[in-house]
Design a protein around this motif. Structure first.
Motif, short mmCIF file in Angstrom:
data_model
loop_
_atom_site.label_atom_id
_atom_site.label_comp_id
_atom_site.label_asym_id
_atom_site.label_seq_id
_atom_site.Cartn_x
_atom_site.Cartn_y
_atom_site.Cartn_z
N ALA A 172 0.84 -1.21 0.00
CA ALA A 172 0.00 0.00 0.00
C ALA A 172 0.87 1.26 0.00
N VAL A 173 1.95 1.24 0.78
CA VAL A 173 2.86 2.39 0.83
C VAL A 173 3.55 2.57 -0.52
N ALA A 174 3.99 1.46 -1.13
CA ALA A 174 4.65 1.54 -2.44
C ALA A 174 3.70 2.13 -3.48
N ASP A 175 2.47 1.64 -3.51
CA ASP A 175 1.47 2.14 -4.47
C ASP A 175 1.21 3.63 -4.26
N GLU A 176 1.07 4.00 -3.01
CA GLU A 176 0.72 5.38 -2.69
C GLU A 176 1.90 6.32 -2.97
N MET A 177 3.12 5.88 -2.73
CA MET A 177 4.28 6.73 -3.05
C MET A 177 4.34 6.97 -4.55
N ALA A 178 4.05 5.92 -5.33
CA ALA A 178 4.06 6.06 -6.79
C ALA A 178 2.97 7.03 -7.23
#
Ligand SMILES: *Cc1c(COP(=O)(O)O)cnc(C)c1O
Length: 243
Positions: free
Chosen positions: A132-138
Protein backbone atom coordinates in the motif's frame (compact mmCIF):
# COMPACT_ATOMS: atom_id res chain seq x y z
CA UNK A 1 31.31 25.05 26.26
CA UNK A 2 31.05 27.29 23.27
CA UNK A 3 27.41 27.52 22.32
CA UNK A 4 25.11 30.14 21.07
CA UNK A 5 22.24 30.12 18.67
CA UNK A 6 22.88 28.23 15.51
CA UNK A 7 20.40 26.86 13.06
CA UNK A 8 21.09 23.21 12.54
CA UNK A 9 21.04 19.90 14.35
CA UNK A 10 23.74 20.52 16.88
CA UNK A 11 24.23 23.01 19.62
CA UNK A 12 21.27 25.14 18.70
CA UNK A 13 21.36 26.97 21.94
CA UNK A 14 23.75 27.12 24.83
CA UNK A 15 22.85 24.11 26.95
CA UNK A 16 24.26 25.77 30.07
CA UNK A 17 21.55 28.37 29.84
CA UNK A 18 21.94 32.03 30.48
CA UNK A 19 21.72 33.38 34.02
CA UNK A 20 18.18 33.52 35.24
CA UNK A 21 16.77 31.65 32.29
CA UNK A 22 14.40 28.73 32.62
CA UNK A 23 16.16 25.39 32.21
CA UNK A 24 12.99 23.41 32.14
CA UNK A 25 11.76 24.06 28.63
CA UNK A 26 11.66 21.72 25.62
CA UNK A 27 14.28 23.85 23.86
CA UNK A 28 16.70 23.63 26.81
CA UNK A 29 16.09 19.94 27.26
CA UNK A 30 16.60 19.36 23.55
CA UNK A 31 19.99 21.05 23.78
CA UNK A 32 20.89 18.80 26.72
CA UNK A 33 19.85 15.69 24.77
CA UNK A 34 21.87 16.93 21.80
CA UNK A 35 24.95 17.22 24.03
CA UNK A 36 24.47 13.68 25.32
CA UNK A 37 24.15 12.42 21.75
CA UNK A 38 27.38 14.14 20.80
CA UNK A 39 29.18 12.62 23.78
CA UNK A 40 27.80 9.11 23.27
CA UNK A 41 28.77 9.24 19.61
CA UNK A 42 32.24 10.52 20.43
CA UNK A 43 32.73 7.68 22.96
CA UNK A 44 32.45 5.12 20.17
CA UNK A 45 34.26 7.14 17.54
CA UNK A 46 31.16 8.20 15.67
CA UNK A 47 30.31 11.64 14.44
CA UNK A 48 27.28 13.28 16.03
CA UNK A 49 25.99 13.98 12.53
CA UNK A 50 25.58 10.26 11.97
CA UNK A 51 22.73 10.26 14.49
CA UNK A 52 19.33 11.78 13.69
CA UNK A 53 17.48 12.95 16.77
CA UNK A 54 13.74 12.51 16.28
CA UNK A 55 11.93 14.71 18.80
CA UNK A 56 8.79 12.72 19.58
CA UNK A 57 6.01 15.29 19.89
CA UNK A 58 3.03 12.92 20.21
CA UNK A 59 0.30 14.25 22.54
CA UNK A 60 1.91 17.71 22.55
CA UNK A 61 0.21 20.66 20.88
CA UNK A 62 1.54 22.88 18.12
CA UNK A 63 2.22 25.56 20.75
CA UNK A 64 4.63 23.23 22.52
CA UNK A 65 6.34 22.20 19.29
CA UNK A 66 6.73 25.68 17.80
CA UNK A 67 9.62 26.85 20.03
CA UNK A 68 11.57 23.70 19.15
CA UNK A 69 11.07 24.43 15.45
CA UNK A 70 12.07 28.04 16.01
CA UNK A 71 15.25 26.83 17.71
CA UNK A 72 16.16 25.05 14.48
CA UNK A 73 15.22 21.43 15.12
CA UNK A 74 13.67 19.71 12.10
CA UNK A 75 13.06 16.00 12.81
CA UNK A 76 9.91 15.09 14.73
CA UNK A 77 8.06 11.87 15.52
CA UNK A 78 4.37 11.11 15.85
CA UNK A 79 2.69 7.78 16.50
CA UNK A 80 -0.83 8.49 15.22
CA UNK A 81 -1.72 9.52 11.70
CA UNK A 82 -4.87 11.42 12.70
CA UNK A 83 -3.12 13.42 15.41
CA UNK A 84 -0.25 14.27 13.09
CA UNK A 85 -2.67 15.43 10.39
CA UNK A 86 -4.22 17.86 12.83
CA UNK A 87 -0.90 19.47 13.77
CA UNK A 88 1.71 19.15 11.06
CA UNK A 89 0.37 20.52 7.77
CA UNK A 90 0.28 24.04 9.24
CA UNK A 91 3.65 23.68 10.97
CA UNK A 92 5.21 22.31 7.80
CA UNK A 93 3.94 25.29 5.86
CA UNK A 94 5.81 27.53 8.30
CA UNK A 95 8.92 25.33 8.36
CA UNK A 96 8.99 23.55 4.99
CA UNK A 97 12.20 21.59 5.60
CA UNK A 98 10.71 19.81 8.61
CA UNK A 99 10.73 16.02 8.51
CA UNK A 100 7.95 14.19 10.31
CA UNK A 101 8.48 10.50 11.13
CA UNK A 102 5.65 8.05 11.70
CA UNK A 103 6.84 5.85 14.56
CA UNK A 104 3.51 4.17 15.40
CA UNK A 105 1.48 1.53 13.60
CA UNK A 106 0.01 2.26 10.19
CA UNK A 107 -3.35 0.85 9.07
CA UNK A 108 -3.81 0.40 5.34
CA UNK A 109 -6.83 2.72 5.25
CA UNK A 110 -4.57 5.56 6.48
CA UNK A 111 -1.83 4.95 3.94
CA UNK A 112 -2.85 7.76 1.62
CA UNK A 113 -2.82 10.35 4.41
CA UNK A 114 0.37 8.96 5.88
CA UNK A 115 2.31 9.03 2.62
CA UNK A 116 1.04 12.55 1.94
CA UNK A 117 2.21 13.90 5.29
CA UNK A 118 5.14 11.91 6.62
CA UNK A 119 8.73 11.90 5.40
CA UNK A 120 9.60 8.59 7.00
CA UNK A 121 7.74 5.54 8.29
CA UNK A 122 9.46 3.42 10.94
CA UNK A 123 6.75 0.81 11.39
CA UNK A 124 6.48 -1.22 8.18
CA UNK A 125 5.85 -4.81 9.23
CA UNK A 126 3.38 -6.45 6.85
CA UNK A 127 3.46 -7.09 3.08
CA UNK A 128 0.00 -5.56 2.75
CA UNK A 129 1.17 -2.27 4.30
CA UNK A 130 4.41 -2.33 2.33
CA UNK A 131 2.48 -2.71 -0.94
CA UNK A 132 0.00 0.00 0.00
CA UNK A 133 2.86 2.39 0.83
CA UNK A 134 4.65 1.54 -2.44
CA UNK A 135 1.47 2.14 -4.47
CA UNK A 136 0.72 5.38 -2.69
CA UNK A 137 4.28 6.73 -3.05
CA UNK A 138 4.06 6.06 -6.79
CA UNK A 139 0.65 7.71 -7.02
CA UNK A 140 1.74 10.80 -5.08
CA UNK A 141 5.24 10.94 -6.53
CA UNK A 142 6.75 10.93 -3.07
CA UNK A 143 9.70 8.96 -1.64
CA UNK A 144 9.69 8.26 2.08
CA UNK A 145 12.42 6.78 4.20
CA UNK A 146 11.22 3.35 5.30
CA UNK A 147 12.16 1.18 8.26
CA UNK A 148 11.00 -2.34 9.04
CA UNK A 149 9.83 -2.73 12.63
CA UNK A 150 11.18 -5.88 14.26
CA UNK A 151 9.56 -7.37 17.35
CA UNK A 152 12.91 -8.24 18.92
CA UNK A 153 11.30 -9.29 22.21
CA UNK A 154 8.75 -11.47 20.37
CA UNK A 155 6.04 -9.86 22.48
CA UNK A 156 2.48 -10.80 21.66
CA UNK A 157 1.05 -7.29 22.10
CA UNK A 158 3.80 -5.57 20.11
CA UNK A 159 3.87 -4.93 16.38
CA UNK A 160 6.75 -5.88 14.14
CA UNK A 161 8.04 -8.81 12.15
CA UNK A 162 9.50 -11.70 14.11
CA UNK A 163 13.30 -11.71 13.96
CA UNK A 164 13.36 -15.05 12.11
CA UNK A 165 11.19 -13.51 9.35
CA UNK A 166 13.07 -10.22 9.05
CA UNK A 167 15.52 -11.15 6.31
CA UNK A 168 12.82 -12.64 4.12
CA UNK A 169 10.54 -9.66 4.66
CA UNK A 170 13.23 -7.10 3.85
CA UNK A 171 14.02 -9.03 0.67
CA UNK A 172 10.34 -9.16 -0.25
CA UNK A 173 9.97 -5.41 0.26
CA UNK A 174 13.03 -4.65 -1.83
CA UNK A 175 12.81 -7.23 -4.59
CA UNK A 176 9.09 -7.94 -5.00
CA UNK A 177 7.58 -4.66 -3.89
CA UNK A 178 10.39 -2.38 -5.05
CA UNK A 179 10.82 -0.42 -1.85
CA UNK A 180 14.10 1.08 -0.77
CA UNK A 181 14.42 -0.04 2.86
CA UNK A 182 16.54 2.26 4.97
CA UNK A 183 16.88 0.07 8.02
CA UNK A 184 15.30 -1.69 10.98
CA UNK A 185 13.46 -0.34 14.01
CA UNK A 186 12.76 -1.86 17.42
CA UNK A 187 11.12 -1.06 20.73
CA UNK A 188 12.71 -3.31 23.37
CA UNK A 189 10.50 -4.87 26.06
CA UNK A 190 10.28 -2.50 29.03
CA UNK A 191 11.55 -5.09 31.51
CA UNK A 192 14.62 -6.20 29.60
CA UNK A 193 18.11 -4.83 29.13
CA UNK A 194 17.81 -2.64 26.01
CA UNK A 195 21.46 -3.11 25.05
CA UNK A 196 20.78 -6.76 24.25
CA UNK A 197 18.04 -5.73 21.83
CA UNK A 198 20.12 -2.97 20.27
CA UNK A 199 23.03 -5.32 19.65
CA UNK A 200 20.62 -7.88 18.22
CA UNK A 201 18.96 -5.37 15.89
CA UNK A 202 22.35 -4.15 14.66
CA UNK A 203 23.38 -7.71 13.80
CA UNK A 204 20.04 -8.40 12.13
CA UNK A 205 20.28 -5.23 10.02
CA UNK A 206 23.71 -6.26 8.88
CA UNK A 207 22.36 -9.72 7.93
CA UNK A 208 19.55 -8.01 6.01
CA UNK A 209 21.98 -5.73 4.20
CA UNK A 210 20.48 -2.48 5.51
CA UNK A 211 22.32 0.17 7.49
CA UNK A 212 19.71 2.27 9.29
CA UNK A 213 18.95 1.54 12.95
CA UNK A 214 15.97 3.31 14.51
CA UNK A 215 16.39 2.52 18.21
CA UNK A 216 16.72 4.27 21.54
CA UNK A 217 14.21 6.39 23.46
CA UNK A 218 14.44 8.82 26.40
CA UNK A 219 15.78 6.23 28.82
CA UNK A 220 18.30 4.53 26.60
CA UNK A 221 19.25 6.64 23.57
CA UNK A 222 22.90 6.88 24.62
CA UNK A 223 23.13 3.10 24.83
CA UNK A 224 21.46 2.83 21.43
CA UNK A 225 24.05 5.17 19.93
CA UNK A 226 26.86 3.03 21.31
CA UNK A 227 25.28 0.11 19.46
CA UNK A 228 25.04 2.02 16.22
CA UNK A 229 21.67 3.80 16.21
CA UNK A 230 21.22 6.04 13.18
CA UNK A 231 17.91 7.41 14.49
CA UNK A 232 16.95 7.87 18.14
CA UNK A 233 13.34 8.63 19.06
CA UNK A 234 13.23 10.84 22.15
CA UNK A 235 9.97 12.18 23.57
CA UNK A 236 9.63 12.80 27.30
CA UNK A 237 13.27 13.81 27.80
CA UNK A 238 12.53 16.76 25.50
CA UNK A 239 8.84 17.61 25.83
CA UNK A 240 8.31 16.40 29.40
CA UNK A 241 6.03 13.70 30.72
CA UNK A 242 2.98 12.99 28.62
CA UNK A 243 -0.36 13.62 30.33
C1 LIG B 1 6.50 7.50 22.38
C2 LIG B 1 7.53 6.79 21.61
C3 LIG B 1 8.89 7.12 21.74
C4 LIG B 1 9.40 8.16 22.71
O1 LIG B 1 9.34 7.66 24.02
P1 LIG B 1 10.01 8.47 25.24
O2 LIG B 1 10.22 7.42 26.27
O3 LIG B 1 9.02 9.50 25.65
O4 LIG B 1 11.27 9.04 24.75
C5 LIG B 1 9.80 6.43 20.95
N1 LIG B 1 9.41 5.48 20.07
C6 LIG B 1 8.12 5.14 19.92
C7 LIG B 1 7.76 4.09 18.93
C8 LIG B 1 7.14 5.77 20.68
O5 LIG B 1 5.85 5.43 20.51
Amino acid sequence: MAGGVKVGRRRMIDSNGTPGSETNTPVRRLAAVDEKITEAARDVGRSADSVTLIAVSKTFAADDILPVLEAGHRDFGENRVQEALAKWPALKTQFPDTRVHLIGPLQSNKTKDAVGLFDAIHSIHRPKIARAVADEMARQGRTLELFIQVNTGEEEQKAGVMPRDAQRFVAECQQDIGLNIQGLMCIPPTDEEPAVHFAFLAKLASDCGVSGLSMGMSGDFETAIRFGASHVRVGSAIFGERG
